[in-house]
Scaffold this active site. Structure first.
Site, short mmCIF file in Angstrom:
data_model
loop_
_atom_site.label_atom_id
_atom_site.label_comp_id
_atom_site.label_asym_id
_atom_site.label_seq_id
_atom_site.Cartn_x
_atom_site.Cartn_y
_atom_site.Cartn_z
N CYS A 97 0.32 -1.13 -0.02
CA CYS A 97 -0.06 0.10 -0.08
C CYS A 97 0.88 0.67 0.20
CB CYS A 97 -0.52 -0.08 1.28
SG CYS A 97 -0.33 -0.16 3.01
N PHE A 98 0.24 2.06 -0.07
CA PHE A 98 1.45 3.52 0.34
C PHE A 98 2.73 3.72 1.51
CE2 PHE A 98 2.04 7.68 1.02
CZ PHE A 98 2.71 8.47 0.08
#
Length: 366
Positions: A97-98
């Site tokens: 994810c980020f």
């Protein structure tokens, strides 16, 4: 969740083309991702926006609760089905994810509960991106760079295809680097341009390459901006100047920017829909030079171009394009190039015809 596996060897991810499952929202993926990644988000753009607003207004605990509410029940089951299907196609895929936080931890846990354990990237997209930026910066500082330059139409891109140590910046940017350089299909995002460039350099340096040849470029290749450290290295690198007669260069431009480009438009859009797009592309590219050419010169060149396009549409003959191409070289591109070259003559280490330059690069590599 913390006991589940993490990946910290970022180089190996890119050297081995490890498939990645990008769990970020589609809008994040569109801004920048990695070549081997597939976007299967935990949350849609709208769901992510709702959670973000909740976080700002009510704090982390409320945002997490809202996230579970939005991606729960049948929504969770459907998305889990999608991740499992992707892992059947790519069983060695890695999650990210980020920041390597809640989104990838949550999906990793759900998959584990479903009987599939896959690692996630420690630090997520942010750390992978930082690694590639550092890779580019390192290559710019540590590698030997040479620049192939020459007047417009010299066929430098075609020449570099024959140079083993060439790095094709225009290929990565999907643009030929001039007012007429736009190609159908558009350009990558600047982040993706940089990512792909960094990955190629990482792989080639891993194989022992430390010297690269690039084409003389401005900082912008279309909308793609060269990273500052790389552009600075190119701006100080030795120059190899290829010398090609104007007549030959005009013919090369006709081949590349008229004949071959029309075939690209035709292949992508079909002959009927592609023709007006192609004609508009040439017309607009010339119009972008109007301020520098002056109104009268632009009108003269445009009239020649429109006559050439009319003949091409009627008979398929593209020879009339040589008139405006030659005039544009004489009045604009050649004087500009000679002025620019005059400011960097001290960097020239070799100049000659195409084959002589190719032989020089081959000797440099030996």
């Amino acid at each position: 969740m913390s006991a589940l596996p993490l990946v910290t060897d970022y180089a190996r991810i890119f050297l081995d083309d490890v498939p990645l499952i990008d769990l970020r929202a589609p809008i994040e993926f569109k801004e920048g991702a990695f070549p081997c990644s597939t976007n299967l988000p935990l949350m849609t753009d709208d769901e992510r926006a709702q959670v973000g607003t909740c976080f700002k207004q009510q704090g982390q605990a409320a945002a997490i609760a809202l996230g579970h509410q939005l991606v729960g029940g049948t929504v969770r089951a459907e998305r889990l089905k999608g991740w499992l299907a992707q892992l059947r196609r790519q069983p060695d895929a890695v999650l990210y994810c980020f920041r390597g936080g809640l989104r990838s931890q949550t999906v990793q846990q759900w998959l584990h509960e479903a009987g599939v354990t896959r690692p996630r990237i420690a630090g997520g997209y942010k750390d992978l991106r930082r690694f590639l930026i550092d890779t580019l910066d390192g290559a710019a500082a540590e590698c030997q760079w040479s620049v192939l330059t020459g007047m417009t139409g010299s066929g430098k891109t075609h020449m570099l295809a024959e140079v083993v140590q060439a790095l094709d910046l225009e290929g990565h940017a999907h643009h030929r680097g001039s007012s007429f350089g736009q190609l159908p299909g558009g350009q990558p995002s600047n982040i993706n341009f940089e990512n792909n460039l960094a990955i190629e350099l990482l792989k080639r340096r891993h194989q022992g390459e430390q010297a690269f040849v690039v084409e003389d470029e401005s900082r912008l290749i279309g909308r793609c901006c060269l990273p500052n450290p790389l552009f600075d290295a190119m701006s100080q690198a030795p120059l190899v100047v290829v010398e090609v007669p104007q007549e030959e260069r005009a013919e090369q431009i006709r081949q590349d920017y008229v004949h071959d480009l029309w075939l690209r438009y035709q292949a992508m859009f079909g002959a009927e829909a592609g023709w007006p797009l192609f004609a508009a592309y040439l017309t607009d590219a010339l119009a972008r030079l109007k301020r520098r050419l002056g109104d009268q010169a632009h009108r003269e060149l445009d009239a020649l171009m429109q006559s050439a396009l009319a003949e091409q549409a009627s008979s398929g003959d593209t020879s009339l394009h040589l008139a405006w191409i030659t005039l544009l070289l004489t009045r604009y591109y050649d004087p500009m190039y000679l002025y620019q070259l005059g400011n960097k003559r001290e960097r020239i280490i070799f100049q000659g015809g195409k084959q002589a330059c190719l032989d020089f690069f081959a000797e440099q590599r030996a």
